[in-house]
Design a protein around this motif. Structure first.
Motif, PDB file in Angstrom:
ATOM      1  N   ALA A   4     -34.596 -55.533  85.212  1.00  0.00           N
ATOM      2  CA  ALA A   4     -35.684 -55.334  84.269  1.00  0.00           C
ATOM      3  C   ALA A   4     -35.232 -54.549  82.954  1.00  0.00           C
ATOM      4  CB  ALA A   4     -36.607 -54.334  85.004  1.00  0.00           C
ATOM      5  N   ALA A   5     -34.152 -53.679  83.070  1.00  0.00           N
ATOM      6  CA  ALA A   5     -33.814 -52.999  81.790  1.00  0.00           C
ATOM      7  C   ALA A   5     -32.869 -54.020  81.034  1.00  0.00           C
ATOM      8  CB  ALA A   5     -32.810 -52.031  82.170  1.00  0.00           C
ATOM      9  N   ALA A   6     -32.235 -54.872  81.508  1.00  0.00           N
ATOM     10  CA  ALA A   6     -31.304 -56.208  80.855  1.00  0.00           C
ATOM     11  C   ALA A   6     -32.473 -56.735  80.098  1.00  0.00           C
ATOM     12  CB  ALA A   6     -30.310 -56.888  81.845  1.00  0.00           C
ATOM     13  N   ASP A   7     -33.487 -57.050  81.033  1.00  0.00           N
ATOM     14  CA  ASP A   7     -34.367 -58.224  80.512  1.00  0.00           C
ATOM     15  C   ASP A   7     -35.201 -57.565  79.143  1.00  0.00           C
ATOM     16  OD1 ASP A   7     -35.885 -60.728  80.259  1.00  0.00           O
ATOM     17  OD2 ASP A   7     -37.632 -59.353  81.064  1.00  0.00           O
ATOM     18  N   LEU A   8     -35.654 -56.307  79.275  1.00  0.00           N
ATOM     19  CA  LEU A   8     -36.057 -55.653  78.230  1.00  0.00           C
ATOM     20  C   LEU A   8     -35.222 -55.269  76.950  1.00  0.00           C
ATOM     21  CD1 LEU A   8     -38.728 -54.038  77.378  1.00  0.00           C
ATOM     22  CD2 LEU A   8     -37.504 -52.126  78.321  1.00  0.00           C
ATOM     23  N   ASN A   9     -33.969 -55.129  77.328  1.00  0.00           N
ATOM     24  CA  ASN A   9     -32.753 -54.874  76.115  1.00  0.00           C
ATOM     25  C   ASN A   9     -32.708 -56.521  75.525  1.00  0.00           C
ATOM     26  OD1 ASN A   9     -30.794 -53.587  74.798  1.00  0.00           O
ATOM     27  ND2 ASN A   9     -29.334 -54.469  75.862  1.00  0.00           N
ATOM     28  N   TYR A  10     -32.699 -57.367  76.292  1.00  0.00           N
ATOM     29  CA  TYR A  10     -32.458 -58.706  75.774  1.00  0.00           C
ATOM     30  C   TYR A  10     -33.885 -59.078  74.851  1.00  0.00           C
ATOM     31  CZ  TYR A  10     -32.964 -63.952  75.555  1.00  0.00           C
ATOM     32  OH  TYR A  10     -32.895 -65.124  75.089  1.00  0.00           O
ATOM     33  N   ARG A  11     -35.044 -58.874  75.132  1.00  0.00           N
ATOM     34  CA  ARG A  11     -36.327 -59.110  74.644  1.00  0.00           C
ATOM     35  C   ARG A  11     -36.244 -58.306  73.122  1.00  0.00           C
ATOM     36  NH1 ARG A  11     -41.044 -60.991  78.051  1.00  0.00           N
ATOM     37  NH2 ARG A  11     -40.048 -61.496  79.787  1.00  0.00           N
ATOM     38  N   ARG A  12     -35.927 -57.140  73.379  1.00  0.00           N
ATOM     39  CA  ARG A  12     -35.740 -56.213  72.126  1.00  0.00           C
ATOM     40  C   ARG A  12     -34.781 -57.081  71.100  1.00  0.00           C
ATOM     41  NH1 ARG A  12     -32.379 -52.691  70.440  1.00  0.00           N
ATOM     42  NH2 ARG A  12     -31.633 -51.981  72.528  1.00  0.00           N
ATOM     43  N   LYS A  13     -33.565 -57.307  71.504  1.00  0.00           N
ATOM     44  CA  LYS A  13     -32.476 -57.887  70.660  1.00  0.00           C
ATOM     45  C   LYS A  13     -33.368 -59.055  70.036  1.00  0.00           C
ATOM     46  CE  LYS A  13     -29.294 -55.090  71.134  1.00  0.00           C
ATOM     47  NZ  LYS A  13     -28.612 -54.094  70.277  1.00  0.00           N
ATOM     48  N   LEU A  14     -33.709 -59.871  70.864  1.00  0.00           N
ATOM     49  CA  LEU A  14     -34.320 -61.165  70.384  1.00  0.00           C
ATOM     50  C   LEU A  14     -35.415 -61.015  69.201  1.00  0.00           C
ATOM     51  CD1 LEU A  14     -34.317 -64.294  70.756  1.00  0.00           C
ATOM     52  CD2 LEU A  14     -36.165 -63.951  72.388  1.00  0.00           C
ATOM     53  N   PHE A  15     -36.239 -59.985  69.720  1.00  0.00           N
ATOM     54  CA  PHE A  15     -37.401 -59.827  68.677  1.00  0.00           C
ATOM     55  C   PHE A  15     -36.426 -59.152  67.214  1.00  0.00           C
ATOM     56  CE2 PHE A  15     -39.990 -56.243  66.495  1.00  0.00           C
ATOM     57  CZ  PHE A  15     -41.138 -57.098  66.278  1.00  0.00           C
ATOM     58  N   GLU A  16     -35.547 -58.381  67.579  1.00  0.00           N
ATOM     59  CA  GLU A  16     -34.963 -57.870  66.175  1.00  0.00           C
ATOM     60  C   GLU A  16     -34.253 -58.930  65.298  1.00  0.00           C
ATOM     61  OE1 GLU A  16     -32.189 -54.794  67.830  1.00  0.00           O
ATOM     62  OE2 GLU A  16     -33.863 -53.329  67.877  1.00  0.00           O
ATOM     63  N   ALA A  17     -33.614 -59.958  66.187  1.00  0.00           N
ATOM     64  CA  ALA A  17     -33.151 -61.022  65.558  1.00  0.00           C
ATOM     65  C   ALA A  17     -34.091 -61.915  64.769  1.00  0.00           C
ATOM     66  CB  ALA A  17     -32.361 -61.868  66.389  1.00  0.00           C
ATOM     67  N   GLU A  18     -35.144 -62.124  65.288  1.00  0.00           N
ATOM     68  CA  GLU A  18     -36.288 -62.742  64.571  1.00  0.00           C
ATOM     69  C   GLU A  18     -36.630 -61.952  63.447  1.00  0.00           C
ATOM     70  OE1 GLU A  18     -39.013 -63.637  67.920  1.00  0.00           O
ATOM     71  OE2 GLU A  18     -37.805 -65.335  68.802  1.00  0.00           O
ATOM     72  N   THR A  19     -37.116 -60.787  63.508  1.00  0.00           N
ATOM     73  CA  THR A  19     -37.534 -60.220  62.219  1.00  0.00           C
ATOM     74  C   THR A  19     -36.511 -59.959  61.332  1.00  0.00           C
ATOM     75  OG1 THR A  19     -38.518 -58.847  64.176  1.00  0.00           O
ATOM     76  CG2 THR A  19     -38.439 -57.769  61.619  1.00  0.00           C
TER      77      THR A  19
END
Length: 101
Positions: A4-19
């Protein structure tokens, strides 16, 4: 928990990259608009300088006026170069994403 932590970290990184991508793309568009405007200003300053040089040849203006126009032209060239540098810098950053706009 780790998954769950790895998934959350992945989503955060993806959001940051898109932004970051959206921000950089917008900065690139703005930089290109500034570059276009700077080129137009430079062209106008060059035409103004050439006209004033012709007036000087005919004795219709002063050397100091031509020098002022030369300075205006030099500032316009510098502004264009700075705009080009900014556009190229943003483009290089965009290319680090592996894509270009």
């Amino acid at each position: 928990d780790d998954i769950a932590a790895a998934d959350l970290n992945y989503r955060r990184k993806l959001f940051e990259a898109e932004t970051d991508w959206r921000d950089l793309t917008q900065r690139f568009v703005e930089a290109m608009n500034r570059l276009k405007l700077a080129r137009e200003i430079e062209l106008s300053q060059k035409e103004k300088l050439e006209y004033e040089r012709e007036r000087l040849k005919r004795g219709r203006t002063t050397t100091s006026q031509v020098i002022l126009f030369e300075q205006d032209n030099a500032v316009a060239q510098l502004t264009r170069l700075q705009a080009q540098l900014e556009a190229l810098s943003v483009l290089a950053t965009l290319k680090s994403f592996g894509e270009t706009p």
